[in-house]
Design a protein around this motif. Structure first.
Motif, PDB file in Angstrom:
ATOM      1  N   PHE A 137      -5.416  -7.834  -9.211  1.00 13.39           N
ATOM      2  CA  PHE A 137      -5.603  -9.157  -8.614  1.00 13.39           C
ATOM      3  C   PHE A 137      -5.787  -9.127  -7.102  1.00 13.39           C
ATOM      4  CE2 PHE A 137      -3.404  -9.992 -12.619  1.00 13.39           C
ATOM      5  CZ  PHE A 137      -4.278 -10.894 -13.181  1.00 13.39           C
ATOM      6  N   GLY A 138      -5.553  -7.990  -6.490  1.00 15.67           N
ATOM      7  CA  GLY A 138      -5.725  -7.880  -5.047  1.00 15.67           C
ATOM      8  C   GLY A 138      -4.447  -8.129  -4.277  1.00 15.67           C
ATOM      9  N   LEU A 139      -4.562  -7.973  -2.978  1.00 12.38           N
ATOM     10  CA  LEU A 139      -3.439  -8.168  -2.075  1.00 12.38           C
ATOM     11  C   LEU A 139      -3.391  -9.619  -1.614  1.00 12.38           C
ATOM     12  CD1 LEU A 139      -3.890  -4.895   0.019  1.00 12.38           C
ATOM     13  CD2 LEU A 139      -2.321  -5.288  -1.891  1.00 12.38           C
ATOM     14  N   PHE A 140      -2.432  -9.929  -0.757  1.00 11.25           N
ATOM     15  CA  PHE A 140      -2.342 -11.275  -0.210  1.00 11.25           C
ATOM     16  C   PHE A 140      -3.570 -11.568   0.636  1.00 11.25           C
ATOM     17  CE2 PHE A 140       2.130 -10.302  -1.062  1.00 11.25           C
ATOM     18  CZ  PHE A 140       2.517 -11.458  -1.738  1.00 11.25           C
ATOM     19  N   ASP A 141      -4.088 -12.767   0.518  1.00 11.64           N
ATOM     20  CA  ASP A 141      -5.290 -13.203   1.229  1.00 11.64           C
ATOM     21  C   ASP A 141      -4.937 -13.495   2.685  1.00 11.64           C
ATOM     22  OD1 ASP A 141      -7.551 -14.480   2.225  1.00 11.64           O
ATOM     23  OD2 ASP A 141      -7.821 -15.739   0.446  1.00 11.64           O
ATOM     24  N   LEU A 142      -5.469 -12.702   3.604  1.00  9.21           N
ATOM     25  CA  LEU A 142      -5.127 -12.834   5.018  1.00  9.21           C
ATOM     26  C   LEU A 142      -5.783 -14.042   5.686  1.00  9.21           C
ATOM     27  CD1 LEU A 142      -5.136  -9.108   6.167  1.00  9.21           C
ATOM     28  CD2 LEU A 142      -3.272 -10.489   5.247  1.00  9.21           C
ATOM     29  N   LYS A 143      -6.729 -14.669   5.014  1.00  7.20           N
ATOM     30  CA  LYS A 143      -7.343 -15.879   5.571  1.00  7.20           C
ATOM     31  C   LYS A 143      -6.396 -17.072   5.468  1.00  7.20           C
ATOM     32  CE  LYS A 143     -10.833 -15.014   2.986  1.00  7.20           C
ATOM     33  NZ  LYS A 143     -11.952 -15.175   2.092  1.00  7.20           N
ATOM     34  N   LYS A 202       0.815  -1.220   0.000  1.00  2.14           N
ATOM     35  CA  LYS A 202       0.000   0.000   0.000  1.00  2.14           C
ATOM     36  C   LYS A 202       0.848   1.270   0.000  1.00  2.14           C
ATOM     37  CE  LYS A 202      -3.872  -2.260   2.286  1.00  2.14           C
ATOM     38  NZ  LYS A 202      -4.612  -2.405   3.549  1.00  2.14           N
ATOM     39  N   GLN A 203       2.110   1.172   0.384  1.00  2.00           N
ATOM     40  CA  GLN A 203       3.010   2.328   0.400  1.00  2.00           C
ATOM     41  C   GLN A 203       3.925   2.376  -0.824  1.00  2.00           C
ATOM     42  OE1 GLN A 203       2.611   4.707   2.715  1.00  2.00           O
ATOM     43  NE2 GLN A 203       0.935   3.386   3.413  1.00  2.00           N
ATOM     44  N   ALA A 204       3.872   1.359  -1.663  1.00  2.00           N
ATOM     45  CA  ALA A 204       4.810   1.215  -2.773  1.00  2.00           C
ATOM     46  C   ALA A 204       4.598   2.268  -3.853  1.00  2.00           C
ATOM     47  CB  ALA A 204       4.687  -0.177  -3.382  1.00  2.00           C
ATOM     48  N   LEU A 244       7.908 -20.095  -6.380  1.00  2.00           N
ATOM     49  CA  LEU A 244       9.131 -19.295  -6.424  1.00  2.00           C
ATOM     50  C   LEU A 244       9.380 -18.678  -5.050  1.00  2.00           C
ATOM     51  CD1 LEU A 244       8.449 -17.326  -9.742  1.00  2.00           C
ATOM     52  CD2 LEU A 244       9.966 -19.288  -9.451  1.00  2.00           C
ATOM     53  N   CYS A 245      10.623 -18.577  -4.669  1.00  2.00           N
ATOM     54  CA  CYS A 245      10.961 -17.865  -3.427  1.00  2.00           C
ATOM     55  C   CYS A 245      10.697 -16.380  -3.638  1.00  2.00           C
ATOM     56  CB  CYS A 245      12.421 -18.088  -3.067  1.00  2.00           C
ATOM     57  SG  CYS A 245      12.798 -19.762  -2.533  1.00  2.00           S
ATOM     58  N   HIS A 246      10.031 -15.757  -2.677  1.00  2.00           N
ATOM     59  CA  HIS A 246       9.608 -14.358  -2.838  1.00  2.00           C
ATOM     60  C   HIS A 246      10.776 -13.415  -3.097  1.00  2.00           C
ATOM     61  CE1 HIS A 246      10.455 -14.662   1.511  1.00  2.00           C
ATOM     62  NE2 HIS A 246      10.964 -13.474   1.327  1.00  2.00           N
ATOM     63  N   GLN A 247      11.959 -13.703  -2.570  1.00  2.00           N
ATOM     64  CA  GLN A 247      13.060 -12.755  -2.695  1.00  2.00           C
ATOM     65  C   GLN A 247      13.701 -12.707  -4.077  1.00  2.00           C
ATOM     66  OE1 GLN A 247      12.921 -15.620  -0.962  1.00  2.00           O
ATOM     67  NE2 GLN A 247      14.844 -16.028   0.054  1.00  2.00           N
ATOM     68  N   VAL A 248      13.263 -13.559  -4.998  1.00  2.00           N
ATOM     69  CA  VAL A 248      13.803 -13.504  -6.360  1.00  2.00           C
ATOM     70  C   VAL A 248      12.757 -13.065  -7.375  1.00  2.00           C
ATOM     71  CG1 VAL A 248      15.571 -15.231  -5.887  1.00  2.00           C
ATOM     72  CG2 VAL A 248      13.382 -15.957  -6.860  1.00  2.00           C
ATOM     73  N   VAL A 249      11.616 -12.587  -6.891  1.00  2.00           N
ATOM     74  CA  VAL A 249      10.518 -12.206  -7.783  1.00  2.00           C
ATOM     75  C   VAL A 249      10.338 -10.694  -7.786  1.00  2.00           C
ATOM     76  CG1 VAL A 249       8.063 -12.476  -8.283  1.00  2.00           C
ATOM     77  CG2 VAL A 249       9.353 -14.407  -7.357  1.00  2.00           C
ATOM     78  N   PHE A 250      10.275 -10.136  -8.969  1.00  5.99           N
ATOM     79  CA  PHE A 250       9.949  -8.727  -9.169  1.00  5.99           C
ATOM     80  C   PHE A 250       8.509  -8.685  -9.675  1.00  5.99           C
ATOM     81  CE2 PHE A 250      14.471  -9.096  -9.457  1.00  5.99           C
ATOM     82  CZ  PHE A 250      15.009  -7.887  -9.062  1.00  5.99           C
ATOM     83  N   PHE A 251       7.606  -8.201  -8.843  1.00  6.06           N
ATOM     84  CA  PHE A 251       6.195  -8.094  -9.220  1.00  6.06           C
ATOM     85  C   PHE A 251       5.926  -6.701  -9.775  1.00  6.06           C
ATOM     86  CE2 PHE A 251       6.051 -11.140  -5.696  1.00  6.06           C
ATOM     87  CZ  PHE A 251       5.214 -12.115  -6.177  1.00  6.06           C
ATOM     88  N   LYS A 252       5.270  -6.619 -10.906  1.00  4.80           N
ATOM     89  CA  LYS A 252       4.827  -5.323 -11.407  1.00  4.80           C
ATOM     90  C   LYS A 252       3.788  -4.782 -10.427  1.00  4.80           C
ATOM     91  CE  LYS A 252       5.104  -2.724 -15.243  1.00  4.80           C
ATOM     92  NZ  LYS A 252       5.511  -2.948 -16.577  1.00  4.80           N
ATOM     93  N   LYS A 253       3.982  -3.574  -9.965  1.00  7.86           N
ATOM     94  CA  LYS A 253       3.078  -2.997  -8.966  1.00  7.86           C
ATOM     95  C   LYS A 253       1.638  -2.942  -9.474  1.00  7.86           C
ATOM     96  CE  LYS A 253       1.974   1.116  -6.420  1.00  7.86           C
ATOM     97  NZ  LYS A 253       1.789   2.496  -6.683  1.00  7.86           N
ATOM     98  N   ASP A 254       1.475  -2.731 -10.765  1.00  6.29           N
ATOM     99  CA  ASP A 254       0.142  -2.621 -11.358  1.00  6.29           C
ATOM    100  C   ASP A 254      -0.687  -3.903 -11.238  1.00  6.29           C
ATOM    101  OD1 ASP A 254       0.891  -0.075 -12.066  1.00  6.29           O
ATOM    102  OD2 ASP A 254       1.284  -0.563 -14.162  1.00  6.29           O
ATOM    103  N   LEU A 255      -0.062  -5.020 -10.878  1.00 11.95           N
ATOM    104  CA  LEU A 255      -0.796  -6.270 -10.715  1.00 11.95           C
ATOM    105  C   LEU A 255      -1.701  -6.249  -9.480  1.00 11.95           C
ATOM    106  CD1 LEU A 255       1.951  -8.955 -11.407  1.00 11.95           C
ATOM    107  CD2 LEU A 255       0.058  -8.321 -12.898  1.00 11.95           C
ATOM    108  N   PHE A 256      -1.259  -5.578  -8.426  1.00 11.40           N
ATOM    109  CA  PHE A 256      -1.983  -5.665  -7.163  1.00 11.40           C
ATOM    110  C   PHE A 256      -3.366  -5.021  -7.208  1.00 11.40           C
ATOM    111  CE2 PHE A 256       2.408  -6.562  -6.105  1.00 11.40           C
ATOM    112  CZ  PHE A 256       2.264  -7.718  -5.356  1.00 11.40           C
ATOM    113  N   PRO A 257      -3.548  -3.868  -7.853  1.00  9.44           N
ATOM    114  CA  PRO A 257      -4.917  -3.349  -7.953  1.00  9.44           C
ATOM    115  C   PRO A 257      -5.846  -4.253  -8.779  1.00  9.44           C
ATOM    116  CG  PRO A 257      -3.331  -1.601  -8.393  1.00  9.44           C
ATOM    117  CD  PRO A 257      -2.567  -2.890  -8.333  1.00  9.44           C
TER     118      PRO A 257
END
Length: 182
Positions: free
Chosen positions: A165-171, A84-86, A150-163
């Motif tokens: 597909f959403g954020l991580f599912d907290l459930k 949310k701060q990115a 994939l291990c999270h530390q080797v992945v570059f996610f395009k920021k535009d994906l989050f709006p």
């Protein structure tokens, strides 16, 4: 009169989450600070550490662009707060204890002009008695996702994906990243 706040345009946002991992946090911040490519935003989300981590974070204000220090409900909640701060074009999750494989990781990404919604590399898993390189396939298929991630530390996610597909599912306490990749 209109007042506009100009936000700097970053290539990357690095999100580091931490809770009571003082030594790992130092390792991670040093790894980030040593990158030769400097056009990145560093967001540190600390879940209310009591081990001196927060004092260390406050001492690094020249390297950290955004600090969130409050309790969270786990890794995915903390990562969502960082998202949310990115402000960067790409988001990287480099959590306390993780480190880049060298000082030129971000520079290499830029020089190779990688494009894509998700760009990934290989990872070195460091154990007390050995280092194991995990080499990922050039093409990730759905079948790959059924058995691995994939291990999270080797992945570059395009920021535009989050709006989209959403954020991580907290459930999901342990596999929200799997759901995100699906």
């Amino acid at each position: 009169m209109n007042i506009f706040q100009v936000k700097e345009k970053y290539k990357f946002t690095i999100i580091t989450i931490n809770k009571n991992n003082f030594d790992g946090l130092i390792k991670t911040i040093d790894s980030i600070r040593n990158q030769t490519y400097k056009n990145f935003q560093l967001v540190v989300v600390d879940g209310g550490s009591t081990d001196g981590s927060y004092d260390f974070i406050k001492s690094q204000l020249n390297s950290i662009n955004c600090i969130i220090h409050e309790p969270d409900s786990g890794i995915y909640d903390a990562q969502n707060k960082g998202i949310k701060q990115a402000l960067g074009e790409y988001i990287i999750f480099l959590n306390a204890g993780d480190s880049f494989s060298g000082p030129d990781v971000l520079e290499s990404f830029v020089q190779h002009n990688y494009v894509g919604d998700v760009v990934y590399g290989n990872v070195n898993l460091v154990y007390p008695d050995q280092v194991v390189e995990r080499i990922y396939p050039d093409q990730i298929t759905f079948d790959y996702w059924l058995n691995s991630v994939l291990c999270h530390q080797v992945v570059f996610f395009k920021k535009d994906l989050f709006p989209v597909f959403g954020l991580f599912d907290l459930k999901l306490k342990f596999c929200s990243d799997h759901k995100m990749f699906y």
